[in-house]
Scaffold this motif. Structure first.
Motif, PDB file in Angstrom:
ATOM      1  N   LEU A   1       0.870  -1.180   0.000  1.00 25.13           N
ATOM      2  CA  LEU A   1       0.000   0.000   0.000  1.00 25.13           C
ATOM      3  C   LEU A   1       0.906   1.228   0.000  1.00 25.13           C
ATOM      4  CD1 LEU A   1      -2.896   1.174   0.306  1.00 25.13           C
ATOM      5  CD2 LEU A   1      -2.420   1.294   2.761  1.00 25.13           C
ATOM      6  N   LEU A   2       0.735   2.088  -0.988  1.00 23.34           N
ATOM      7  CA  LEU A   2       1.674   3.202  -1.188  1.00 23.34           C
ATOM      8  C   LEU A   2       0.973   4.559  -1.085  1.00 23.34           C
ATOM      9  CD1 LEU A   2       3.354   1.769  -4.430  1.00 23.34           C
ATOM     10  CD2 LEU A   2       4.188   1.530  -2.069  1.00 23.34           C
ATOM     11  N   ALA A   3       1.728   5.559  -0.638  1.00 25.69           N
ATOM     12  CA  ALA A   3       1.246   6.950  -0.749  1.00 25.69           C
ATOM     13  C   ALA A   3       1.617   7.520  -2.107  1.00 25.69           C
ATOM     14  CB  ALA A   3       1.835   7.789   0.371  1.00 25.69           C
ATOM     15  N   GLY A   4       2.359   6.751  -2.896  1.00 26.10           N
ATOM     16  CA  GLY A   4       2.823   7.147  -4.221  1.00 26.10           C
ATOM     17  C   GLY A   4       4.034   6.315  -4.583  1.00 26.10           C
ATOM     18  N   GLY A   5       4.438   6.378  -5.857  1.00 23.83           N
ATOM     19  CA  GLY A   5       5.692   5.756  -6.249  1.00 23.83           C
ATOM     20  C   GLY A   5       5.602   4.415  -6.940  1.00 23.83           C
ATOM     21  N   GLY A   6       4.370   3.900  -7.148  1.00 24.86           N
ATOM     22  CA  GLY A   6       4.221   2.564  -7.716  1.00 24.86           C
ATOM     23  C   GLY A   6       4.531   2.459  -9.203  1.00 24.86           C
TER      24      GLY A   6
ATOM     25  N   LEU B   1     -28.194   8.946  13.069  1.00 28.84           N
ATOM     26  CA  LEU B   1     -27.384   8.651  11.889  1.00 28.84           C
ATOM     27  C   LEU B   1     -26.003   9.311  11.980  1.00 28.84           C
ATOM     28  CD1 LEU B   1     -30.098   9.085   9.115  1.00 28.84           C
ATOM     29  CD2 LEU B   1     -29.578   7.110  10.553  1.00 28.84           C
ATOM     30  N   SER B   2     -25.053   8.697  11.292  1.00 27.26           N
ATOM     31  CA  SER B   2     -23.697   9.238  11.223  1.00 27.26           C
ATOM     32  C   SER B   2     -23.246   9.376   9.775  1.00 27.26           C
ATOM     33  CB  SER B   2     -22.703   8.317  11.949  1.00 27.26           C
ATOM     34  OG  SER B   2     -22.953   8.289  13.331  1.00 27.26           O
ATOM     35  N   VAL B   3     -22.450  10.401   9.532  1.00 31.86           N
ATOM     36  CA  VAL B   3     -21.802  10.604   8.237  1.00 31.86           C
ATOM     37  C   VAL B   3     -20.302  10.726   8.489  1.00 31.86           C
ATOM     38  CG1 VAL B   3     -21.572  12.095   6.216  1.00 31.86           C
ATOM     39  CG2 VAL B   3     -23.793  11.900   7.383  1.00 31.86           C
ATOM     40  N   THR B   4     -19.509   9.922   7.796  1.00 28.68           N
ATOM     41  CA  THR B   4     -18.059  10.043   7.883  1.00 28.68           C
ATOM     42  C   THR B   4     -17.513  10.158   6.467  1.00 28.68           C
ATOM     43  OG1 THR B   4     -17.958   8.721   9.911  1.00 28.68           O
ATOM     44  CG2 THR B   4     -15.921   8.924   8.655  1.00 28.68           C
ATOM     45  N   ALA B   5     -16.550  11.047   6.265  1.00 26.67           N
ATOM     46  CA  ALA B   5     -15.883  11.162   4.973  1.00 26.67           C
ATOM     47  C   ALA B   5     -14.397  10.896   5.187  1.00 26.67           C
ATOM     48  CB  ALA B   5     -16.098  12.550   4.372  1.00 26.67           C
ATOM     49  N   THR B   6     -13.820  10.065   4.330  1.00 26.53           N
ATOM     50  CA  THR B   6     -12.430   9.664   4.537  1.00 26.53           C
ATOM     51  C   THR B   6     -11.654   9.591   3.228  1.00 26.53           C
ATOM     52  OG1 THR B   6     -12.635   7.277   4.180  1.00 26.53           O
ATOM     53  CG2 THR B   6     -13.236   8.088   6.354  1.00 26.53           C
ATOM     54  N   THR B   7     -10.338   9.662   3.338  1.00 24.77           N
ATOM     55  CA  THR B   7      -9.457   9.196   2.272  1.00 24.77           C
ATOM     56  C   THR B   7      -8.416   8.304   2.920  1.00 24.77           C
ATOM     57  OG1 THR B   7      -7.958  11.050   2.540  1.00 24.77           O
ATOM     58  CG2 THR B   7      -9.653  11.276   0.852  1.00 24.77           C
ATOM     59  N   LEU B   8      -7.874   7.417   2.124  1.00 22.41           N
ATOM     60  CA  LEU B   8      -6.848   6.513   2.648  1.00 22.41           C
ATOM     61  C   LEU B   8      -5.464   7.145   2.557  1.00 22.41           C
ATOM     62  CD1 LEU B   8      -6.025   3.789   3.756  1.00 22.41           C
ATOM     63  CD2 LEU B   8      -6.171   2.849   1.438  1.00 22.41           C
ATOM     64  N   ARG B   9      -5.211   7.819   1.441  1.00 26.28           N
ATOM     65  CA  ARG B   9      -3.854   8.257   1.141  1.00 26.28           C
ATOM     66  C   ARG B   9      -3.283   9.239   2.156  1.00 26.28           C
ATOM     67  NH1 ARG B   9      -2.285  11.497  -4.336  1.00 26.28           N
ATOM     68  NH2 ARG B   9      -0.173  10.691  -4.612  1.00 26.28           N
TER      69      ARG B   9
ATOM     70  N   LYS C   1      -1.999   3.835   8.602  1.00 28.82           N
ATOM     71  CA  LYS C   1      -1.998   2.945   7.437  1.00 28.82           C
ATOM     72  C   LYS C   1      -1.556   1.540   7.839  1.00 28.82           C
ATOM     73  CE  LYS C   1      -1.428   6.134   3.590  1.00 28.82           C
ATOM     74  NZ  LYS C   1      -0.434   6.979   2.925  1.00 28.82           N
ATOM     75  N   ALA C   2      -0.558   1.467   8.706  1.00 28.28           N
ATOM     76  CA  ALA C   2      -0.082   0.157   9.144  1.00 28.28           C
ATOM     77  C   ALA C   2      -1.192  -0.603   9.871  1.00 28.28           C
ATOM     78  CB  ALA C   2       1.137   0.317  10.051  1.00 28.28           C
ATOM     79  N   ALA C   3      -1.967   0.115  10.681  1.00 28.85           N
ATOM     80  CA  ALA C   3      -3.078  -0.532  11.399  1.00 28.85           C
ATOM     81  C   ALA C   3      -4.136  -1.016  10.421  1.00 28.85           C
ATOM     82  CB  ALA C   3      -3.682   0.448  12.412  1.00 28.85           C
ATOM     83  N   ILE C   4      -4.390  -0.229   9.391  1.00 30.21           N
ATOM     84  CA  ILE C   4      -5.376  -0.626   8.381  1.00 30.21           C
ATOM     85  C   ILE C   4      -4.889  -1.846   7.604  1.00 30.21           C
ATOM     86  CG2 ILE C   4      -6.386   0.077   6.168  1.00 30.21           C
ATOM     87  CD1 ILE C   4      -6.676   2.901   7.412  1.00 30.21           C
ATOM     88  N   VAL C   5      -3.623  -1.820   7.198  1.00 32.28           N
ATOM     89  CA  VAL C   5      -3.077  -2.967   6.456  1.00 32.28           C
ATOM     90  C   VAL C   5      -3.167  -4.232   7.311  1.00 32.28           C
ATOM     91  CG1 VAL C   5      -0.953  -3.968   5.523  1.00 32.28           C
ATOM     92  CG2 VAL C   5      -1.608  -1.623   4.926  1.00 32.28           C
ATOM     93  N   ALA C   6      -2.807  -4.128   8.586  1.00 31.32           N
ATOM     94  CA  ALA C   6      -2.836  -5.305   9.456  1.00 31.32           C
ATOM     95  C   ALA C   6      -4.261  -5.847   9.595  1.00 31.32           C
ATOM     96  CB  ALA C   6      -2.266  -4.947  10.835  1.00 31.32           C
ATOM     97  N   SER C   7      -5.219  -4.948   9.789  1.00 34.44           N
ATOM     98  CA  SER C   7      -6.611  -5.388   9.950  1.00 34.44           C
ATOM     99  C   SER C   7      -7.159  -5.958   8.640  1.00 34.44           C
ATOM    100  CB  SER C   7      -7.469  -4.208  10.427  1.00 34.44           C
ATOM    101  OG  SER C   7      -8.806  -4.608  10.642  1.00 34.44           O
ATOM    102  N   THR C   8      -6.748  -5.362   7.526  1.00 30.30           N
ATOM    103  CA  THR C   8      -7.217  -5.845   6.224  1.00 30.30           C
ATOM    104  C   THR C   8      -6.654  -7.230   5.934  1.00 30.30           C
ATOM    105  OG1 THR C   8      -7.351  -3.562   5.427  1.00 30.30           O
ATOM    106  CG2 THR C   8      -7.342  -5.292   3.753  1.00 30.30           C
ATOM    107  N   VAL C   9      -5.369  -7.421   6.224  1.00 34.93           N
ATOM    108  CA  VAL C   9      -4.769  -8.749   6.011  1.00 34.93           C
ATOM    109  C   VAL C   9      -5.462  -9.779   6.907  1.00 34.93           C
ATOM    110  CG1 VAL C   9      -2.658 -10.111   6.338  1.00 34.93           C
ATOM    111  CG2 VAL C   9      -2.565  -7.882   5.162  1.00 34.93           C
TER     112      VAL C   9
END
Lengths: 312, 312
Positions: B79-84, B243-251, B258-266
């Motif tokens: 998972l990259l912030a850029g450079g791929g 109700l709740s509204v959340t707006a997000t980006t990953l990058r 990001k590391a926590a997200i990658v670990a949970s996703t794996v």
């Protein structure tokens, strides 16, 4: 029994019959809330199946434990969907609280609803932690003054808005760190990107400013829309900072959810009431028969602190 | 090394030097995402301190483990912030994934970003559970098609919107239960109060309808604003239904998040890739030098599935 009717007059009413899991409480005192004014004006009907009588919180003594294992004579606080403006009220067991050590029945009657409202939103929804920065709108009101004390007791930094120097001084005495007079200052310009959590009662007109005032990963919680129900939401601003907006009411929640809120509030907030970190502030007491006068006093806007109806 | 420059041409670039905790990955394939088109158009600059080169995901082989305990030659997803879009990329160790058993390096390159995006929002923010109802806008897109499969694998009921019968048929084949052609139907009228969670890429123009389509305690998550960044939010409608509204980006997230997200996703999503419950869908491969053609193909809107750049 006697109870307050829709016209705010003391009247005869049927003593509530108990459903499974409910206890009958002989009311000692009931809290007066802004929602009661709305209900009296016909704008806030009770949820289906709940009493028509006003009153969202009280304290008293168990007169009939029904099918529960509670004991007759036990003193309790009660979170209600209605029915507190009366000599007796039926209460689901999950919505009973103990009396915090050192507090009177009257003080408890005036603290249950606000404690559950503030904790369920700032604690359970926003998940505030030590070191977080919390912005509280209407800091001098019943909700606001409780929220200031709760947040300071949890080690948060607190900013408040209010409409006069006197109200802001009251907030400062309760522990607020940053004081903003909304008639003279724009809170979003004073605190851009500042707040990890915002507790708002204004609603639509504050929505864009609240988004600006939130810190990355911040959470806006709206619990009243005194300024209007709609506003413009800038999702594009929210995305890179991962902001959330939640709007809630306590009264409409189903009973199991209320029981979970009461349990969590007793666990986390009652110790702060017992240690004196949060102090109830009762400003006025009226006999039950004077409910109309109590409403007029709250509606005047001059009140700071909690108004109670004393029953027995 | 060779890499794709801002004008989408293959060009010479400095091989990245490693910071503490980063590994150097020799890229085998890189995923092409809509965000890359925005970056190429100058509208989505990389976060501060991250490479100027495009490319938010890739897979390859560790060429230099740097200060980490990784082994040279280990195959990894990134998972990259850029450079791929390059022969080599420096990757924080927390943003490495294993290759799911049964998947190729290329398939992994095309699945890392979408898996982390969908899981971080539906799993970690909305907390979807078995039996929940999830509305997915743009069901035939890269995010949407992955989200359908994830939700069905978790036992959710899934509704989708798309703009053609062909796209809806594709969604049905992936498991979607309710199909809505947004050119012919108003999803809020079709599904009032239906969704426990909504994954939205449209933004402002859908905001009022999304609020109507949410069930009590529902959560709207906005991850793109392809229709516009602003909308009208009805807080008054949200309150009684919490109700709740959340707006997000990953990058834009910081590396530890990001590391926590990658670990949970794996942990949660990789088993579903390995069992075949979620299947990657690679539609087109282009050599790295043809990045411009790859962008044109994605921008045409006719693509269904993942576009890859193959590097080595």
């Amino acid at each position: 029994m006697k109870a307050i009717n829709k016209d705010l007059q003391l009247d005869d009413a049927a003593t509530p019959s108990l459903r499974d899991g409910e206890v009958l409480v002989k009311v000692a005192a009931a809290g007066v809330n802004r929602a009661d004014l709305m209900q009296a004006a016909g704008k806030y009907p009770p949820p289906e199946g709940e009493p028509e009588i006003m009153g969202l919180e009280c304290a008293g003594v168990i007169a009939d434990p029904g099918t529960t294992d509670r004991k007759e004579g036990e003193q309790v606080g009660c979170l209600l969907a209605g029915g507190g403006y009366a000599e007796y009220v039926a209460v689901p067991e999950g919505q009973l609280t103990p009396i915090p050590q050192g507090l009177t029945l009257e003080e408890t009657a005036g603290v249950v609803e606000v404690a559950c409202t503030v904790w369920s939103n700032l604690g359970m929804v926003a998940g505030i932690q030590e070191g977080d920065r919390v912005l509280i709108h209407g800091g001098a009101g019943g909700i606001g003054s409780f929220a200031i004390q709760l947040c300071k007791a949890m080690g948060c930094e607190v900013a408040v808005t209010a409409g006069s120097a006197e109200k802001l001084e009251y907030c400062r005495q309760l522990g607020a760190d940053v004081l903003i007079n909304y008639k003279e200052q724009d809170f979003a310009e004073e605190l851009p990107g500042w707040a990890d959590a915002i507790l708002d009662v204004v609603g639509g007109p504050y929505l864009e400013q609240n988004i600006k005032a939130l810190n990355t990963d911040g959470h806006l919680i709206v619990i009243a829309v005194q300024g209007g129900p709609k506003g413009t939401l800038s999702l594009g601003r929210m995305m890179p900072r991962r902001l959330s907006v939640t709007a809630t009411t306590l009264r409409a929640r189903p009973r199991p959810m209320k029981a979970a809120i009461v349990a969590s509030t007793v666990e986390h907030v009652w110790p702060l009431l017992e240690s004196g970190a949060i102090t109830p502030n009762i400003s006025q007491r009226f006999p039950l028969a004077d409910a109309k006068k109590a409403h007029e006093h709250l509606d005047s806007g001059k009140n700071t602190g909690k108004i109670l109806l004393t029953v027995s």
